[in-house]
Write a protein that holds these residues in place. Structure first.
Motif, PDB file in Angstrom:
ATOM      1  N   ALA A 181       0.827  -1.209   0.000  1.00 44.16           N
ATOM      2  CA  ALA A 181       0.000   0.000   0.000  1.00 44.16           C
ATOM      3  C   ALA A 181       0.863   1.261   0.000  1.00 44.16           C
ATOM      4  O   ALA A 181       0.553   2.250  -0.660  1.00 44.16           O
ATOM      5  N   TYR A 182       1.925   1.234   0.769  1.00 51.10           N
ATOM      6  CA  TYR A 182       2.923   2.303   0.811  1.00 51.10           C
ATOM      7  C   TYR A 182       4.263   1.711   0.391  1.00 51.10           C
ATOM      8  O   TYR A 182       4.516   0.518   0.607  1.00 51.10           O
ATOM      9  N   ALA A 183       5.109   2.518  -0.195  1.00 47.84           N
ATOM     10  CA  ALA A 183       6.394   2.022  -0.693  1.00 47.84           C
ATOM     11  C   ALA A 183       7.240   1.473   0.457  1.00 47.84           C
ATOM     12  O   ALA A 183       7.567   2.192   1.399  1.00 47.84           O
ATOM     13  N   GLY A 184       7.560   0.187   0.359  1.00 44.08           N
ATOM     14  CA  GLY A 184       8.395  -0.440   1.378  1.00 44.08           C
ATOM     15  C   GLY A 184       7.715  -0.646   2.713  1.00 44.08           C
ATOM     16  O   GLY A 184       8.385  -0.826   3.736  1.00 44.08           O
ATOM     17  N   CYS A 185       6.391  -0.664   2.730  1.00 47.84           N
ATOM     18  CA  CYS A 185       5.653  -0.717   3.999  1.00 47.84           C
ATOM     19  C   CYS A 185       5.677  -2.099   4.637  1.00 47.84           C
ATOM     20  O   CYS A 185       5.989  -3.107   4.008  1.00 47.84           O
ATOM     21  N   CYS A 186       5.320  -2.129   5.895  1.00 49.20           N
ATOM     22  CA  CYS A 186       5.059  -3.374   6.600  1.00 49.20           C
ATOM     23  C   CYS A 186       3.810  -4.014   6.012  1.00 49.20           C
ATOM     24  O   CYS A 186       2.774  -3.351   5.869  1.00 49.20           O
ATOM     25  N   GLN A 187       3.909  -5.293   5.657  1.00 46.05           N
ATOM     26  CA  GLN A 187       2.766  -6.020   5.144  1.00 46.05           C
ATOM     27  C   GLN A 187       2.353  -7.104   6.142  1.00 46.05           C
ATOM     28  O   GLN A 187       3.071  -7.398   7.100  1.00 46.05           O
ATOM     29  N   LEU A 188       1.192  -7.691   5.927  1.00 43.33           N
ATOM     30  CA  LEU A 188       0.649  -8.664   6.867  1.00 43.33           C
ATOM     31  C   LEU A 188       1.631  -9.802   7.144  1.00 43.33           C
ATOM     32  O   LEU A 188       1.808 -10.211   8.300  1.00 43.33           O
ATOM     33  N   ALA A 189       2.286 -10.327   6.116  1.00 42.90           N
ATOM     34  CA  ALA A 189       3.225 -11.430   6.316  1.00 42.90           C
ATOM     35  C   ALA A 189       4.403 -11.000   7.189  1.00 42.90           C
ATOM     36  O   ALA A 189       4.890 -11.782   8.020  1.00 42.90           O
ATOM     37  N   ASP A 190       4.863  -9.770   7.012  1.00 42.50           N
ATOM     38  CA  ASP A 190       5.961  -9.248   7.837  1.00 42.50           C
ATOM     39  C   ASP A 190       5.533  -9.159   9.299  1.00 42.50           C
ATOM     40  O   ASP A 190       6.278  -9.526  10.213  1.00 42.50           O
ATOM     41  N   LEU A 191       4.333  -8.663   9.504  1.00 42.73           N
ATOM     42  CA  LEU A 191       3.824  -8.494  10.858  1.00 42.73           C
ATOM     43  C   LEU A 191       3.605  -9.852  11.526  1.00 42.73           C
ATOM     44  O   LEU A 191       3.960 -10.041  12.704  1.00 42.73           O
ATOM     45  N   ASP A 192       3.034 -10.788  10.786  1.00 41.04           N
ATOM     46  CA  ASP A 192       2.827 -12.139  11.323  1.00 41.04           C
ATOM     47  C   ASP A 192       4.144 -12.751  11.786  1.00 41.04           C
ATOM     48  O   ASP A 192       4.232 -13.328  12.879  1.00 41.04           O
ATOM     49  N   ALA A 193       5.168 -12.633  10.959  1.00 37.02           N
ATOM     50  CA  ALA A 193       6.469 -13.223  11.289  1.00 37.02           C
ATOM     51  C   ALA A 193       7.065 -12.576  12.529  1.00 37.02           C
ATOM     52  O   ALA A 193       7.597 -13.267  13.412  1.00 37.02           O
ATOM     53  N   PHE A 194       6.986 -11.259  12.618  1.00 35.80           N
ATOM     54  CA  PHE A 194       7.539 -10.560  13.770  1.00 35.80           C
ATOM     55  C   PHE A 194       6.808 -10.952  15.049  1.00 35.80           C
ATOM     56  O   PHE A 194       7.422 -11.254  16.073  1.00 35.80           O
ATOM     57  N   MET A 195       5.495 -10.954  14.996  1.00 36.07           N
ATOM     58  CA  MET A 195       4.708 -11.244  16.187  1.00 36.07           C
ATOM     59  C   MET A 195       4.902 -12.694  16.646  1.00 36.07           C
ATOM     60  O   MET A 195       5.013 -12.963  17.843  1.00 36.07           O
ATOM     61  N   THR A 196       4.940 -13.618  15.712  1.00 35.07           N
ATOM     62  CA  THR A 196       5.183 -15.018  16.069  1.00 35.07           C
ATOM     63  C   THR A 196       6.541 -15.167  16.747  1.00 35.07           C
ATOM     64  O   THR A 196       6.685 -15.889  17.739  1.00 35.07           O
ATOM     65  N   GLY A 197       7.533 -14.472  16.214  1.00 33.34           N
ATOM     66  CA  GLY A 197       8.872 -14.535  16.776  1.00 33.34           C
ATOM     67  C   GLY A 197       8.993 -13.912  18.154  1.00 33.34           C
ATOM     68  O   GLY A 197       9.990 -14.132  18.860  1.00 33.34           O
ATOM     69  N   HIS A 198       7.995 -13.130  18.552  1.00 32.45           N
ATOM     70  CA  HIS A 198       8.020 -12.481  19.871  1.00 32.45           C
ATOM     71  C   HIS A 198       6.938 -13.020  20.802  1.00 32.45           C
ATOM     72  O   HIS A 198       6.548 -12.357  21.763  1.00 32.45           O
ATOM     73  N   GLY A 199       6.477 -14.226  20.507  1.00 28.43           N
ATOM     74  CA  GLY A 199       5.597 -14.908  21.444  1.00 28.43           C
ATOM     75  C   GLY A 199       4.129 -14.557  21.363  1.00 28.43           C
ATOM     76  O   GLY A 199       3.395 -14.729  22.342  1.00 28.43           O
ATOM     77  N   PHE A 200       3.657 -14.109  20.197  1.00 32.47           N
ATOM     78  CA  PHE A 200       2.246 -13.784  20.011  1.00 32.47           C
ATOM     79  C   PHE A 200       1.647 -14.682  18.928  1.00 32.47           C
ATOM     80  O   PHE A 200       2.360 -15.168  18.046  1.00 32.47           O
ATOM     81  N   LYS A 201       0.349 -14.868  18.998  1.00 34.57           N
ATOM     82  CA  LYS A 201      -0.359 -15.594  17.945  1.00 34.57           C
ATOM     83  C   LYS A 201      -1.584 -14.787  17.518  1.00 34.57           C
ATOM     84  O   LYS A 201      -2.080 -13.944  18.276  1.00 34.57           O
ATOM     85  N   THR A 202      -2.069 -15.049  16.327  1.00 37.21           N
ATOM     86  CA  THR A 202      -3.210 -14.314  15.807  1.00 37.21           C
ATOM     87  C   THR A 202      -4.460 -14.620  16.623  1.00 37.21           C
ATOM     88  O   THR A 202      -4.809 -15.786  16.836  1.00 37.21           O
ATOM     89  N   TYR A 203      -5.123 -13.572  17.070  1.00 34.29           N
ATOM     90  CA  TYR A 203      -6.362 -13.689  17.852  1.00 34.29           C
ATOM     91  C   TYR A 203      -7.582 -13.453  16.948  1.00 34.29           C
ATOM     92  O   TYR A 203      -8.563 -14.172  17.017  1.00 34.29           O
ATOM     93  N   SER A 204      -7.510 -12.433  16.105  1.00 34.32           N
ATOM     94  CA  SER A 204      -8.586 -12.180  15.144  1.00 34.32           C
ATOM     95  C   SER A 204      -8.008 -11.462  13.930  1.00 34.32           C
ATOM     96  O   SER A 204      -6.998 -10.763  14.035  1.00 34.32           O
ATOM     97  N   LYS A 205      -8.654 -11.641  12.804  1.00 33.01           N
ATOM     98  CA  LYS A 205      -8.214 -10.990  11.560  1.00 33.01           C
ATOM     99  C   LYS A 205      -9.454 -10.696  10.724  1.00 33.01           C
ATOM    100  O   LYS A 205     -10.161 -11.604  10.307  1.00 33.01           O
ATOM    101  N   THR A 206      -9.712  -9.402  10.493  1.00 31.26           N
ATOM    102  CA  THR A 206     -10.936  -8.993   9.799  1.00 31.26           C
ATOM    103  C   THR A 206     -10.605  -8.086   8.627  1.00 31.26           C
ATOM    104  O   THR A 206     -10.076  -6.988   8.820  1.00 31.26           O
TER     105      THR A 206
END
Length: 226
Positions: A181-206
């Protein structure tokens, strides 16, 4: 028509999409909301009785935010641009939709969904990490157990700068696209990987806005693993 997905995957997707995007607010006592704009969610937060710290970088929008928060004594605002580095200068682009799409990044495929959005001016702002921001304003981070981000593509920078604080959050929510959406922005896959690596899991996605060429914007919430 029946889903062709494996049953376990289908159950997981149905569960994630069936959750209320903001249902987690019943389980927290305080929220840090980075990318406040005018505090649109202030009434909803008040209904949950939450303590809220709003962070907004645009001076004129910040003035409106402070005015909007006046009736809510448990909510306060600070003016700052939260990033991954302290005291680095950024070119912050102001959008024509009341600042809602403003970003340190250039617009790219964002136009595929909102073609009328454009930048009208640019401000030079100093970045600050979330831990430094809290320290400078003498704010106790222990008072907040949820982080919400609406920073138009720079979500990963906010998180990288706040790594020391992440263990205290039970929930982290972001607005994020699965395309550039923005040049070089954080995308969903990037965020998922970061959060998983820091001990979080997806709770909801809408999903809340879809791109004709493929892809969507999501409200995604992560929960700390027990």
């Amino acid at each position: 028509m029946k889903s062709s997905w494996p049953r376990a995957v289908y159950r997981r997707v149905k569960r994630l999409l069936g959750r209320e995007p903001d249902g987690f607010l019943r389980s927290v006592s305080g929220v840090i909301h980075v990318g406040a704009n005018d505090g649109e969610e202030r009434v909803a937060y008040d209904k949950f009785g939450l303590r809220v710290l709003w962070v907004e970088p645009i001076p004129t929008v910040f003035e409106q935010l402070e005015s909007n928060l006046a009736p809510f004594p448990k909510q306060r605002a600070v003016q700052a641009l939260v990033t991954d580095r302290d005291d680095r200068a950024y070119e912050f682009h102001i959008s024509n939709n009341e600042g809602k799409s403003s970003s340190i990044l250039d617009l790219k495929e964002h136009r595929d969904i909102w073609p009328g959005v454009q930048y009208t001016k640019t401000l030079s702002l100093q970045g600050v990490t979330l831990p430094s921001l809290l320290q400078r304003h003498e704010i106790d981070p222990a008072a907040y157990d949820a982080l919400i981000m609406d920073t138009q593509g720079s979500e990963l920078l906010v998180l990288q700068g706040a790594e020391a604080l992440l263990p205290q959050f039970q929930f982290i929510k972001a607005e994020v696209a699965d395309f550039e959406a923005y040049a070089g922005c954080c995308q969903l896959a990037d965020l998922d990987a970061f959060m998983t690596g820091h001990g979080f899991k997806t709770y909801s996605k809408t999903p809340f806005a879809r791109r004709a060429e493929g892809g969507a914007y999501y409200d995604v919430t992560y929960r700390r693993n027990a």
